[in-house]
Design an enzyme around this catalytic site. Structure first.
Site, PDB file in Angstrom:
ATOM      1  N   LYS A  53       0.835  -1.209   0.000  1.00  6.32           N
ATOM      2  CA  LYS A  53       0.000   0.000   0.000  1.00  6.32           C
ATOM      3  C   LYS A  53       0.867   1.256   0.000  1.00  6.32           C
ATOM      4  O   LYS A  53       0.543   2.251  -0.655  1.00  6.32           O
ATOM      5  CB  LYS A  53      -0.957  -0.025   1.210  1.00  6.32           C
ATOM      6  CG  LYS A  53      -2.055  -1.074   1.023  1.00  6.32           C
ATOM      7  CD  LYS A  53      -2.853  -1.383   2.277  1.00  6.32           C
ATOM      8  CE  LYS A  53      -3.758  -2.599   2.020  1.00  6.32           C
ATOM      9  NZ  LYS A  53      -4.465  -3.098   3.191  1.00  6.32           N
ATOM     10  N   GLN A  97      -5.229  -2.087   9.136  1.00 10.28           N
ATOM     11  CA  GLN A  97      -4.956  -3.360   8.472  1.00 10.28           C
ATOM     12  C   GLN A  97      -5.582  -4.501   9.276  1.00 10.28           C
ATOM     13  O   GLN A  97      -5.239  -4.725  10.433  1.00 10.28           O
ATOM     14  CB  GLN A  97      -3.435  -3.557   8.333  1.00 10.28           C
ATOM     15  CG  GLN A  97      -3.038  -4.824   7.602  1.00 10.28           C
ATOM     16  CD  GLN A  97      -3.474  -4.819   6.130  1.00 10.28           C
ATOM     17  OE1 GLN A  97      -3.434  -3.788   5.450  1.00 10.28           O
ATOM     18  NE2 GLN A  97      -3.894  -5.970   5.638  1.00 10.28           N
ATOM     19  N   ASP A 120     -10.878   2.618   3.630  1.00 10.78           N
ATOM     20  CA  ASP A 120     -11.336   1.257   3.318  1.00 10.78           C
ATOM     21  C   ASP A 120     -12.806   1.210   2.922  1.00 10.78           C
ATOM     22  O   ASP A 120     -13.282   0.197   2.410  1.00 10.78           O
ATOM     23  CB  ASP A 120     -11.171   0.362   4.556  1.00 10.78           C
ATOM     24  CG  ASP A 120      -9.784  -0.253   4.615  1.00 10.78           C
ATOM     25  OD1 ASP A 120      -9.312  -0.721   3.570  1.00 10.78           O
ATOM     26  OD2 ASP A 120      -9.206  -0.281   5.716  1.00 10.78           O
TER      27      ASP A 120
END
Ligand code: NAP
Length: 288
Positions: A53, A97, A120
């Site tokens: 990422k 995460q 997200d």
């Protein structure tokens, strides 16, 4: 005949090129875009995913911040780290995460992120907006799947879509996006309690598997000519494996995503597009 291969790598490259252009435009308007990741613990796969990422962010000229907590971090430590990122002006989007180490509540950590910084697209506020069909960050993996379908011109209206999996991360929001007005697929949401799963899947024009059982979906699950999107990723001794028995299914499907190189790169691309959308929304009213 072999199925057409739907390459997430190719589509992600296009998405990232657009993100790089968007970042330049935002910079010209005095807006800096920054993506922060919060990683808790020692899980090797999570460390790899987070490093990708940051690489993606670097590649498109987006600032990125890597916050890590030790394996023995408490829920309070996680909340404090999220609060810290919420308060920072240089952080536009935040990714927690998942999964967090055993004993920590990942969904609560996601809910702690400000909805306006939810890269997200998994905050309950934003998932609620998906149900309402209102704009906002979309759950990254289902959004990446929609971009693949769109890129390859795959018709959804009037099609039967079977989704195997009903997690809040993938399966459920995937069903919402495919069944939304304007997309207009007829959605069947299957799961571990679905009787005759192979027969149900074999009714699908579009079959999406988000299970986490490597190679479970063989040719008997697939209608000839169907579009097969394999979201599953399981690390095995033979490398990363999808839910679909690729070598068998590629012979009867009309189109198929590989693992690796299918949905994974698109999930990461969607995080970048979400972060751009958040940057724009933060400079206006979010609830428009
Ligand atoms: P999850 O929360 O474990 O959900 C798995 C789903 O599969 C559940 O709904 C479960 O049904 C269903 N399932 C399990 N065994 C089944 C079986 N034998 N038959 C039918 N359904 C079954 O996992 P997730 O977070 O959704 O992730 C799913 C997979 O996608 C994993 O491999 C994950 O690594 C991968 N993933 C990939 C990406 C990417 O970017 N490529 C992103 C996210 C996740 P129940 O609800 O009945 O238990």
């Amino acid at each position: 005949m072999s199925a057409h291969i739907l390459s997430g790598i190719t589509v992600a490259k296009e998405v990232k090129a657009q993100v790089a252009i968007d970042i330049e435009a935002l910079k010209a308007d005095g807006i800096e875009v920054g993506l922060a990741t919060l990683l808790v613990g020692d899980d090797p796969a999570s460390h790899i995913y987070v490093s990708y990422k940051h690489k993606d962010a670097d590649a498109v000229g987006m600032n990125s911040f890597d916050v890590q907590l030790p394996q023995d971090a408490t829920q309070a430590d996680v909340f404090a780290a999220v609060d810290d990122l919420n308060a920072r002006d240089d952080v536009t989007g935040i990714i927690v995460q998942l999964p967090l180490p055993d004993g920590l509540d990942g969904e609560a950590a996601v809910e702690r992120v400000l909805p306006t910084k939810d890269a997200d697209g998994l905050h309950p506020f934003n998932l609620g907006r998906v149900i309402l069909g209102r704009p906002g960050p979309l759950p990254a993996t289902p959004s990446g799947v929609m971009t693949i379908l769109d890129h390859y011109g795959i018709e959804t209206a009037g099609k039967t879509a079977v989704i195997v999996g009903r997690s809040f991360l993938v399966g459920k929001p995937m069903g919402l996006l495919l069944g939304a007005k304007g997309v207009d697929a007829t959605v069947i949401q299957a799961h571990s309690r679905t009787p005759d799963l192979a027969a149900v899947c074999a009714t699908a024009d579009i079959l999406i598997t988000a299970i986490g059982r490597p190679g479970m979906v063989d040719a008997s699950f697939v209608k000839p000519g169907a579009v097969v999107i394999d979201v599953g990723t399981t690390r095995t001794d033979d490398g990363l494996r999808g839910d679909v028995l690729f070598d068998e299914v590629v012979e009867i499907a009309g189109a198929i995503t590989p693992v690796p190189g299918g949905v994974g790169p698109m999930t990461r691309a969607s995080l970048l597009t979400n972060t751009i959308g958040l940057a724009r929304a933060q400079s206006t009213d979010f609830r428009t």
